[in-house]
Scaffold this motif. Sequence first.
Motif, short mmCIF file in Angstrom:
data_model
loop_
_atom_site.label_atom_id
_atom_site.label_comp_id
_atom_site.label_asym_id
_atom_site.label_seq_id
_atom_site.Cartn_x
_atom_site.Cartn_y
_atom_site.Cartn_z
N VAL A 215 0.80 -1.23 0.00
CA VAL A 215 0.00 0.00 0.00
C VAL A 215 0.83 1.28 0.00
CG1 VAL A 215 -1.95 -1.13 1.11
CG2 VAL A 215 -0.25 0.06 2.51
N THR B 51 5.74 4.93 -5.67
CA THR B 51 7.07 5.45 -5.31
C THR B 51 7.92 4.33 -4.72
OG1 THR B 51 6.23 6.10 -3.12
CG2 THR B 51 6.34 7.82 -4.82
N VAL C 62 -2.75 -1.12 -8.95
CA VAL C 62 -3.84 -1.10 -7.97
C VAL C 62 -3.25 -0.99 -6.56
CG1 VAL C 62 -3.96 -3.60 -7.59
CG2 VAL C 62 -6.03 -2.21 -7.41
N THR C 63 -3.97 -0.35 -5.66
CA THR C 63 -3.55 -0.27 -4.26
C THR C 63 -3.87 -1.58 -3.54
OG1 THR C 63 -4.12 2.06 -4.20
CG2 THR C 63 -3.84 0.96 -2.07
N GLU D 185 -2.64 -8.86 -2.28
CA GLU D 185 -3.81 -8.34 -3.00
C GLU D 185 -3.43 -7.92 -4.42
OE1 GLU D 185 -6.32 -6.62 0.86
OE2 GLU D 185 -4.77 -5.38 -0.08
N SER E 249 3.01 11.01 -11.11
CA SER E 249 2.22 12.19 -10.75
C SER E 249 1.44 12.77 -11.94
CB SER E 249 3.13 13.28 -10.16
OG SER E 249 3.76 12.81 -9.00
N HIS F 61 2.84 5.96 9.46
CA HIS F 61 4.02 6.60 10.03
C HIS F 61 3.61 7.48 11.20
CE1 HIS F 61 5.68 5.06 6.27
NE2 HIS F 61 6.82 5.06 6.90
N GLY G 77 -5.37 2.69 2.75
CA GLY G 77 -4.54 1.49 2.70
C GLY G 77 -5.30 0.24 2.28
N LYS G 78 -6.57 0.41 1.94
CA LYS G 78 -7.36 -0.77 1.56
C LYS G 78 -7.19 -1.08 0.07
CE LYS G 78 -9.60 -1.60 5.48
NZ LYS G 78 -10.14 -0.38 6.11
N TYR G 79 -7.43 -2.34 -0.24
CA TYR G 79 -7.37 -2.81 -1.62
C TYR G 79 -8.26 -1.95 -2.52
CZ TYR G 79 -8.40 -6.01 -5.53
OH TYR G 79 -8.58 -6.57 -6.77
N GLY G 80 -7.66 -1.41 -3.56
CA GLY G 80 -8.42 -0.65 -4.53
C GLY G 80 -8.68 0.80 -4.17
N SER G 81 -8.26 1.20 -2.97
CA SER G 81 -8.49 2.58 -2.54
C SER G 81 -7.52 3.54 -3.21
CB SER G 81 -8.33 2.67 -1.01
OG SER G 81 -8.27 4.03 -0.61
N PHE H 155 -6.53 6.00 -1.42
CA PHE H 155 -5.75 6.46 -0.27
C PHE H 155 -4.61 5.48 0.02
CE2 PHE H 155 -9.62 8.85 0.22
CZ PHE H 155 -9.21 10.06 0.79
N VAL H 156 -3.50 5.66 -0.70
CA VAL H 156 -2.35 4.79 -0.46
C VAL H 156 -1.53 5.38 0.69
CG1 VAL H 156 -2.30 4.04 -2.88
CG2 VAL H 156 -0.83 5.90 -2.16
N GLY H 157 -0.44 4.73 1.01
CA GLY H 157 0.35 5.13 2.18
C GLY H 157 1.26 6.33 1.94
N HIS H 158 1.07 7.02 0.87
CA HIS H 158 1.80 8.26 0.58
C HIS H 158 0.87 9.18 -0.19
CE1 HIS H 158 5.53 5.67 1.10
NE2 HIS H 158 5.81 6.71 1.85
N THR I 15 -0.93 11.20 -2.99
CA THR I 15 -1.02 11.13 -4.45
C THR I 15 -2.07 12.13 -4.92
OG1 THR I 15 -2.82 9.52 -4.59
CG2 THR I 15 -0.57 8.64 -4.45
N ARG I 16 -1.96 12.49 -6.16
CA ARG I 16 -2.89 13.44 -6.75
C ARG I 16 -4.27 12.83 -6.97
NH1 ARG I 16 -1.01 15.52 -11.92
NH2 ARG I 16 -2.45 17.25 -11.56
N ASP I 17 -4.40 11.53 -6.69
CA ASP I 17 -5.73 10.93 -6.76
C ASP I 17 -6.62 11.45 -5.63
OD1 ASP I 17 -5.06 9.39 -8.96
OD2 ASP I 17 -4.29 7.75 -7.74
N ASN J 164 2.47 13.62 -6.08
CA ASN J 164 2.75 12.31 -5.50
C ASN J 164 4.14 12.33 -4.88
OD1 ASN J 164 0.51 11.98 -7.09
ND2 ASN J 164 1.14 10.02 -7.96
N GLY K 255 6.73 10.57 -1.51
CA GLY K 255 6.93 9.31 -0.78
C GLY K 255 8.39 8.89 -0.88
#
Lengths: 323, 323, 307, 307
Positions: A119, A123, A292-293, A298, B102, C54, C118-122, C124-127, C129-131, C138, C140
Motif C-alpha cells: 500500500v 514510489t 492497484v492499491t 492483493e 504524478s 508513520h 490502505g485498503k485494496y483498490g483505494s 488512499f495509499v500510504g503516501h 497522491t494526486r488521486d 505524488n 513518498g
Amino acid sequence: MDSNETSMGVANLDAFADTLIELAANDHDILVTASDSRGSGRVTPFAEKYPDQFIEIGIAEQNLVGVSAGLASMGKKVFVVSPACFLTARALEQIKNDVAYSDHPVKVIGISAGVSYGVLGTTHHSLHDLAALQAINNIDIVVPADNFETGQAIRAAVVHPRPIYIRLGKKAMPILHDPTTHFEIGKAIQLTPVREEYDVALIATGETVAPAFFASQLLAEQGLASCVLSVHSLRPFDEQVVEQAATHSKSIVTVEEHSVNGGLGSRVASFLMQAGVFRPLRIVGIPDEHTVTGSQDEIFNHYGISAQGLAQTALQLLKKETV
Amino acid sequence: MDSNETSMGVANLDAFADTLIELAANDHDILVTASDSRGSGRVTPFAEKYPDQFIEIGIAEQNLVGVSAGLASMGKKVFVVSPACFLTARALEQIKNDVAYSDHPVKVIGISAGVSYGVLGTTHHSLHDLAALQAINNIDIVVPADNFETGQAIRAAVVHPRPIYIRLGKKAMPILHDPTTHFEIGKAIQLTPVREEYDVALIATGETVAPAFFASQLLAEQGLASCVLSVHSLRPFDEQVVEQAATHSKSIVTVEEHSVNGGLGSRVASFLMQAGVFRPLRIVGIPDEHTVTGSQDEIFNHYGISAQGLAQTALQLLKKETV
Amino acid sequence: MALLNFITHRNKYSNSEMMTHYPNTTDHYRALQAKSLLYRKTLLKLIYSAKAGHTGGSLSCVDLLNVLYNHVMDITPQNFTQMNRDHYIHSKGHAVEALYAVLADKGFFPWEALETVGKYGSNFVGHPTRDIPGIEQNTGALGHGLAFAVGMALAAKKDGLTNRIFTIMGDGELVEGSIWEASASAAHYKLDNLVAIVDRNTLQISGQTEDVMAMEPLEDKFKAFGYAVCHVDGNDIAALVDLFDQLPFEKGKPNLVLAHTTKGKGISFIEDKAPWHHKVPSETEFEIALRELGLAENDLEVVDGLE
Amino acid sequence: MALLNFITHRNKYSNSEMMTHYPNTTDHYRALQAKSLLYRKTLLKLIYSAKAGHTGGSLSCVDLLNVLYNHVMDITPQNFTQMNRDHYIHSKGHAVEALYAVLADKGFFPWEALETVGKYGSNFVGHPTRDIPGIEQNTGALGHGLAFAVGMALAAKKDGLTNRIFTIMGDGELVEGSIWEASASAAHYKLDNLVAIVDRNTLQISGQTEDVMAMEPLEDKFKAFGYAVCHVDGNDIAALVDLFDQLPFEKGKPNLVLAHTTKGKGISFIEDKAPWHHKVPSETEFEIALRELGLAENDLEVVDGLE
Ligand SMILES: Cc1ncc(C[n+]2csc(CCOP(=O)(O)OP(=O)(O)O)c2C)c(N)n1
Ligand SMILES: Cc1ncc(C[n+]2csc(CCOP(=O)(O)OP(=O)(O)O)c2C)c(N)n1
Ligand SMILES: [Mg+2]
Ligand SMILES: [Mg+2]
C-alpha cells in the motif's frame, strides 16, 4: 515436492541477513552499507554484531552506491542494502557507471522489491528494475524464489567476480527446494519432475515461483503436466534450460513481480522467438497501468499472480491452442 | 522514396529546436529547461530569442526534472532538454515519480541519445532508456526517425495530455518521409509500398530507420520485398500495424539504437509471441557487452546496424528459414 | 464503522472554516490547538485501523500542517483549481496520515473516505497522491518535494502571482543531494515565495539524525545555500503563527524554517522514540493515546474556561 | 606518425621520475613548470588529432594534476596494484586529455598508445576508464568522483592505511547534489585522508558558473558541510606545492581545496573563453598555441639561465 510438503520459511530478506551474519564472522572484508535502511533490510543485528563492518550513509542512495563502489575498489566485499525502488531509480546512474561500467564486484541488494511495499504505492514499487538492469551491461541479476535460493545466492555473491544485483522480498516464503538442490548463478532450477512432454511451462522468477509451483499442482489435478522453472538468474540467462523447457511444452506462461515490459517474460519471448521455438505464450506480471492499491498479496491476486490465476491463464492458453 | 530520392536533412535535434522556436513565438507557456545543456540541445538560439521562456538549472539533472514537473503542474508546457543518458539514469526516479506517476504532461527530451556521443563512452550512452521507461507506467515514448517525424512529434507534444519522452540524436538524418505523411503518436509508419507478402519486415525505430530503409533497397536488388516500419512510438505501441506487417512477412528483423534487451525488439517479440504470430526473428541493437569505442557510425557498423549489415541479417534469416 | 464513528465525534473546534486573517487572539490559538488534538486522534486512528502508517513523523509535523492550512495558507476546496492560491507539497510523504486528517477537516473529501486508507483498490495509499482531492503531487520517495516546489514557485514568479509555495521536509531527508540542488536553484532564482520547512525532530528510522548522518550545523548549511533561515518551536502553535505571519523573511531570498519538533509529539510513550517511526499502536497503546489526547482536550477547555 | 613525433619531442624535464620529497627549490618548481608545458602541448595535440576533446577544462587542471602526480601523490606504475599508495579519481572526467598526458609521462603506458585516443576500437575513450593503466575509476558523468573517493578513503581508514585519496571536480559540477551527499559523509566519517579539489575556473559549458547556477559563497558551503577549506592559485606550481605539503589541513576533517584557475590556461586566445570548453583548435590555432607554449618553454629556461 508438493504443497502438502512445502513448509513455510522466513522472508528471503531474513534468510539473506542470517546468511550474511554467518559469513561475516570469518570474513572481515564483508561490509554492509545502508541508507537508513538497516531495519527494512533486516541487518540491524548485523550492524550490532559487526559494527566495524557496517557503514551507514543516511538517506542518500546515490552516495550509498558511489561510496560502496569505492569501498569495493579497495578490496571490500560490499553488500549495499537499500530498497530496490530507490537503488534502481534514484541511484541508477551510480549502478550503471560506478559499479557496472567500472566493473567493481559490488553486491547490490534490492530489498522489499517489486510490490513488497504494497500500500505504500508506486514510489515504493520497483517494477522497472529488471528491465533497466538487463539493458545495462555487466551486472548480473539474481532474483531468489525462496530461502534456499537466497542463502545460496548470498554465498555465491561473496566471491562473485562481477557486479551483481540481488532482488529480495520481505514476505515469508514457502520452502520450495530441498537443501541438496544444485544452485548456480546463471542456471535455472526445475521444480517439477522431468518429463518428455508438458502441457505448460511455468517460467517464473522470485516470489512468483511459489504461486507458479502451486498452480502446477492445480493443473495436475486436471491431468495437466507442467514444467515449473525458477529462473533465479536473469543475467546470466539460462538459455539452455529455458529452451529445453519450451521445446518440450505445448504452451508457456512466464510469471514475474515486474512490469510485463522488459523483465523475464520479454527475455523469454525474445529468446525463444530468435531461437525459433514458437509456442503460445502469456507474460504474467504487473500490467502497464496505474498499479492497484493493496498489499503484495492483493496486488498479486488482482493481476492473476496466484495459483488460481496462473492455472486459469494456462488453461485459457491451452484451450486457445486447441480450439 | 528510394535512396536516390532521399536528400539529407539536419540533425533531429536541430529539427526539434527549430520547431520549438516556431511554436514558442505564439505560446508563452512553452518553456525550455536545461542543465548546462543548451548548446548540446541546440536551444541556445531559443534561449536568446525567448529568455523568459528558458530556465537554466545547471548541472543537476534530478533538480531539472523535479523543477520541470513543478512548472508543468502550474500549467507550463515544459520541454526538458538534457542528454538522454543523464535524464534516464541520474534523474530516473524524478521521471518515474515526479512526472509519470504524478501525471504531469512534461515533455522530456532526451538529447544525443543512444550512442550519439560516440567516443565519449558508456557514461554518455543511453542504451537502457527505452527498457526502463517502457517498464514505468504513464510516460509515452517517441523516437523519431527523421526531421519530419521530429517536427511532428514536437508539435504533438505541445498539446499532449500525458508525460512524454522524446529521444533525439545529433547526427544529420536523411529525409525519409514526404511532408504529407500522416503522423500520429502511437501509430507506426510504413516506408515501403504495401504488398500482400514480404520476405522480411524491417521494424526499426529512431536513427536506425534510415539504415533499415536502405537495407530494404539492397534486398530489393536481390528480388526480396521488405516491409520497413518506423515504430516511432514505443508507447503507445502500435500493435495493429506491427501485427499486420509480421503476419504478411516471412521473417522479421527489428532494429534499434538500444540494448537488445528491453527495447523495441523485446517489445515486438513479446507482442508477436503472445499474439501467436510466429516468425523467424532477429533483434538487432547494441549487444549485451562492453560497447566498442567509436563514433556513432563506427558503433553502428560494428554491430551491423547499417544497410549492408541489416540486409545481411535478413538474408541469413531467410536462408535459415528455407534451408 | 468504528473509524467513522470516531472521526465524526470531533471536538468543538472542528470545522473546515479558513482561519486566515483571524486576529491572533488566545481564542484563535486555542482553536488551533484543539484542531491539532483532533488531527492527532484522527491520524492515530487511521494508523491503528490500517495497521500501518508513520506515527512519529505524522505527530511531529501535525502542528505545522495545522497552522499552515488553518492560519497561513490560502488553500480551500473552493479555490483549489486556481493557480494564484497558496500551494503545499508534502515532501516527507510518509507522514501522509497527518495530511489526510487535515485535508478531511478542510473539507477536501468526506471524513468517511478515510475509512479506505490502505485498503485494496483505494485511492488512499500510504503516501500522498494526486488521486486525493487537495493533494498536488505524488510524494513518498524522499528528497523530491523541494525541487517540485521550486518549479511551482518559479512558475508563480514568471506569471506575476502573489501566492506562496510551502513544503515540509524531514530532517533525515536533508541528506538527499536533490535537496541541495533544489536549494541552490531556489536561491539562484530569488524565490522568496518559497517556504521550505524542516521538521527538525532529530530522529529518523535508524535513530538520531546526527548519528546516522550528521548534517549540523543546519543553519550554516542553509544560509550558505542562500536561504533566509528562521528557527521556531514546530509544536508551538502561537510561535508558528507569529513566525509565518512574518513571511517573507527577507526579500529576494527563499524562506527556510527550522521547525524544532518532537517526533511522536503529544503521546507520552511515543515521543522521541525512534522505533515509533512506523510502529503501529497496540489496542492498549491506542486507548492510552486517546486518553492522553482527551485529557489535553479537557485541559484546553478547562484552562481557558470555555466549557 | 605526427602525434608520436610530437610527443617524443619532449622538453628536457620530461621523465617519469617521481618528484616527491624533492626540496622545494626553484629548480624543482621550474622542472614542474616545464612538465606543465609538456602536458599542455600533449593534450592540445591529442585534441587536435582526435578532432574532439575538452580543451578549456584540461588546460585549467593540468597544473593541479602535474603537482599531484609529480610532487604530492605516491602513485607509480610500480606501486599501482598496492592499496597503501595514494589514489586519484578524475571526477571532472571530460578533462581526460590532461590526465592521459600525465599518465603517459608517468610511464603508465607508452606515449604511442595515445595515438589511438578516440579511435575505433581503442581503449582510450573520451573519458577516463579502468581499461587504461593508471586510472582507477570510470568517470565522465559529473558528480560521481567524490562519492567514490569517499568510499576509498573510508576503506583506507578502516584498514589503518596512511595514504590519501585525491579527486578533482569542476566548479560547474558542484551543482550536482551527489557532491553534497558525499561531502556530508566525508565529514561524518572524519576523512582527513580525503583531498577534494575544485578546479574553480568560473566557467562551464553555458558560460559563467555564477550565471548558470550560482554556488557562491563556495567557502561557506564547504565549511558548513564540514571541510577544512583552503584557497590556492590552481595554476601556480609553487603555491600548489606549498599548499599540498601542509596536508592534512586539519585533523579529523576532509580537505577541500578551492583551486582558482583560468579555464584554457596557458594559451592566450583560449583562456577564460566559455566556447573553448570543447572547441577543437583549427590548424592555425593549434600552431599558434604551440608557439605560445614554445615561448613559455624558452622563457622558463632563459630566465633561469639553464640553457
Ligand atoms: C528516497 C527515499 N529513501 C528512503 C526512504 C525510506 N524512508 C521513509 S521515512 C524515512 C526516514 C525519514 O526520516 P525523516 O526525514 O527524519 O522523517 P521524520 O523523522 O519526519 O519521519 C526513510 C528512510 C524513502 N521514503 N525515500
Ligand atoms: C552528470 C553530467 N551532466 C552533464 C554533463 C555534460 N558536461 C560535461 S562537461 C560539462 C561542464 C562542466 O563544467 P565544469 O564542472 O565547470 O568543468 P570545467 O570547467 O572544469 O571543464 C557538462 C555539463 C556530464 N558530463 N555529466
Ligand atoms: Mg526526522
Ligand atoms: Mg568550470
